[in-house]
Design an enzyme around this catalytic site. Sequence first.
Site, PDB file in Angstrom:
ATOM      1  N   ASP A  19       0.824  -1.213   0.000  1.00 23.16           N
ATOM      2  CA  ASP A  19       0.000   0.000   0.000  1.00 23.16           C
ATOM      3  C   ASP A  19       0.859   1.266   0.000  1.00 23.16           C
ATOM      4  O   ASP A  19       1.984   1.265   0.488  1.00 23.16           O
ATOM      5  CB  ASP A  19      -0.912  -0.016   1.245  1.00 23.16           C
ATOM      6  N   HIS A  36       2.548   3.364  -8.925  1.00 22.40           N
ATOM      7  CA  HIS A  36       2.336   1.934  -9.205  1.00 22.40           C
ATOM      8  C   HIS A  36       3.525   1.372  -9.983  1.00 22.40           C
ATOM      9  O   HIS A  36       3.976   0.265  -9.725  1.00 22.40           O
ATOM     10  CB  HIS A  36       1.044   1.734 -10.016  1.00 22.40           C
ATOM     11  N   LEU A 130      10.810 -20.397  -4.638  1.00 22.33           N
ATOM     12  CA  LEU A 130       9.785 -19.564  -3.995  1.00 22.33           C
ATOM     13  C   LEU A 130       8.447 -19.635  -4.738  1.00 22.33           C
ATOM     14  O   LEU A 130       8.393 -19.510  -5.960  1.00 22.33           O
ATOM     15  CB  LEU A 130      10.279 -18.100  -3.979  1.00 22.33           C
ATOM     16  N   ARG A 193      -5.299  -1.575   8.920  1.00 24.09           N
ATOM     17  CA  ARG A 193      -6.502  -2.366   8.599  1.00 24.09           C
ATOM     18  C   ARG A 193      -6.140  -3.474   7.612  1.00 24.09           C
ATOM     19  O   ARG A 193      -5.061  -3.474   7.016  1.00 24.09           O
ATOM     20  CB  ARG A 193      -7.605  -1.471   8.040  1.00 24.09           C
TER      21      ARG A 193
HETATM   22  C1  IPE Z   1      -5.420  -2.619  -0.197  1.00 19.89           C
HETATM   23  O1  IPE Z   1      -5.068  -1.293  -0.370  1.00 19.89           O
HETATM   24  C2  IPE Z   1      -5.416  -3.323  -1.519  1.00 19.89           C
HETATM   25  C3  IPE Z   1      -4.104  -3.511  -2.124  1.00 19.89           C
HETATM   26  C4  IPE Z   1      -2.963  -3.182  -1.591  1.00 19.89           C
HETATM   27  C5  IPE Z   1      -4.106  -4.147  -3.407  1.00 19.89           C
HETATM   28  P1  IPE Z   1      -6.171  -0.140  -0.557  1.00 19.89           P
HETATM   29  O2  IPE Z   1      -5.433   1.121  -0.687  1.00 19.89           O
HETATM   30  O3  IPE Z   1      -7.095  -0.511  -1.642  1.00 19.89           O
HETATM   31  O4  IPE Z   1      -6.958  -0.233   0.836  1.00 19.89           O
HETATM   32  P2  IPE Z   1      -7.804   0.861   1.591  1.00 19.89           P
HETATM   33  O5  IPE Z   1      -8.805   1.385   0.612  1.00 19.89           O
HETATM   34  O6  IPE Z   1      -6.872   1.934   2.051  1.00 19.89           O
HETATM   35  O7  IPE Z   1      -8.402   0.117   2.725  1.00 19.89           O
HETATM   36  C1  IPE Z   2      -1.499   0.323  -3.403  1.00 16.00           C
HETATM   37  O1  IPE Z   2      -1.301   1.689  -3.437  1.00 16.00           O
HETATM   38  C2  IPE Z   2      -1.725  -0.262  -4.770  1.00 16.00           C
HETATM   39  C3  IPE Z   2      -3.106  -0.680  -5.011  1.00 16.00           C
HETATM   40  C4  IPE Z   2      -4.068  -0.659  -4.134  1.00 16.00           C
HETATM   41  C5  IPE Z   2      -3.434  -1.160  -6.351  1.00 16.00           C
HETATM   42  P1  IPE Z   2      -2.519   2.721  -3.450  1.00 16.00           P
HETATM   43  O2  IPE Z   2      -2.903   2.960  -4.857  1.00 16.00           O
HETATM   44  O3  IPE Z   2      -3.616   2.248  -2.573  1.00 16.00           O
HETATM   45  O4  IPE Z   2      -1.834   4.014  -2.846  1.00 16.00           O
HETATM   46  P2  IPE Z   2      -2.430   4.979  -1.731  1.00 16.00           P
HETATM   47  O5  IPE Z   2      -2.895   4.122  -0.594  1.00 16.00           O
HETATM   48  O6  IPE Z   2      -3.556   5.715  -2.386  1.00 16.00           O
HETATM   49  O7  IPE Z   2      -1.294   5.855  -1.361  1.00 16.00           O
HETATM   50 MG    MG Z   3      -4.004   2.458  -0.614  1.00 17.94          MG
END
Ligand code: IPE
Ligand code: IPE
Ligand code: MG
Length: 239
Positions: A19, A36, A130, A193
């Site tokens: 995340d 990303h 792995l 979470r």
């Molecule tokens: C969780 O991250 C999903 C992934 C890392 C793929 P999100 O960014 O989607 O989660 P929330 O919305 O903060 O809970």
């Molecule tokens: C995690 O990073 C990647 C995915 C959920 C696909 P985010 O895109 O959720 O990045 P933040 O949480 O908005 O910084």
């Molecule tokens: Mg996120």
Amino acid sequence: MVTETSSSDIPKHVAVIMDGNGRWARARGLPRREGHRAGAESVREAVEACKELGIGYLTLYAFSSENWNRPRQEIEALMILLERFLKEKTPEMHKQNVRLHAIGRLDSLPDRCRNELRRAIEATSGNDGLNLILALSYGAREEITDAAKAIAEDVAAGRLTPDEIDRELFASYLYTSAFPDPDLLIRTSGELRLSNFLLWQISYAEIVITKKFWPDFRKADLHAAVEEYTSRQRRFGAI
Ligand code: IPE
Ligand code: IPE
Ligand code: MG
């Protein structure tokens, strides 16, 4: 029976909620997709660290069921990155004896991604290093619902009786039936979470949260999380 361990052992299975890509990009004045893109490099770091440590399974949460609610352009950018990642990284993963798997409602992925995924899984299916498990279009509630539905169908068809339903049987209907439960769950970006990730499987996982955004995550961070894990006392409800 599960007994108390001092858990000085290396985890067999590490799961990661990757995340913080968007916030990493925003902090640099870049579009979210650049976050990303940068995150893909961290995947390589995590894979290498797991290989160094002799970890058997690495599950990466790459796209959740709820991520389909993001703006169309972001979803498209993520799917293109996924396709490119699979195309470009499979030869390297193969060379490293990595075996690729995927969990989630893969039918929802665009055809091109799904085909690339199938190719990568097939190409690495003979490897015994792995196990890298990508969670794509994955949601734990969807997974548990799918399992309940499949069990109900087997009962209705007379292949199974309700008495036979226990923890082991239920787990055998999950997408993860071939893998051990994660011992260690890592989440980057400081969020506290689970976001619908492996709700059944992480019942007794040790949780390590790091404030670092995923694109900043390096081998040393995975080593540090494993070190933290080894210092924990896992009791599994015993004393
Ligand atoms: C969780 O991250 C999903 C992934 C890392 C793929 P999100 O960014 O989607 O989660 P929330 O919305 O903060 O809970
Ligand atoms: C995690 O990073 C990647 C995915 C959920 C696909 P985010 O895109 O959720 O990045 P933040 O949480 O908005 O910084
Ligand atoms: Mg996120």
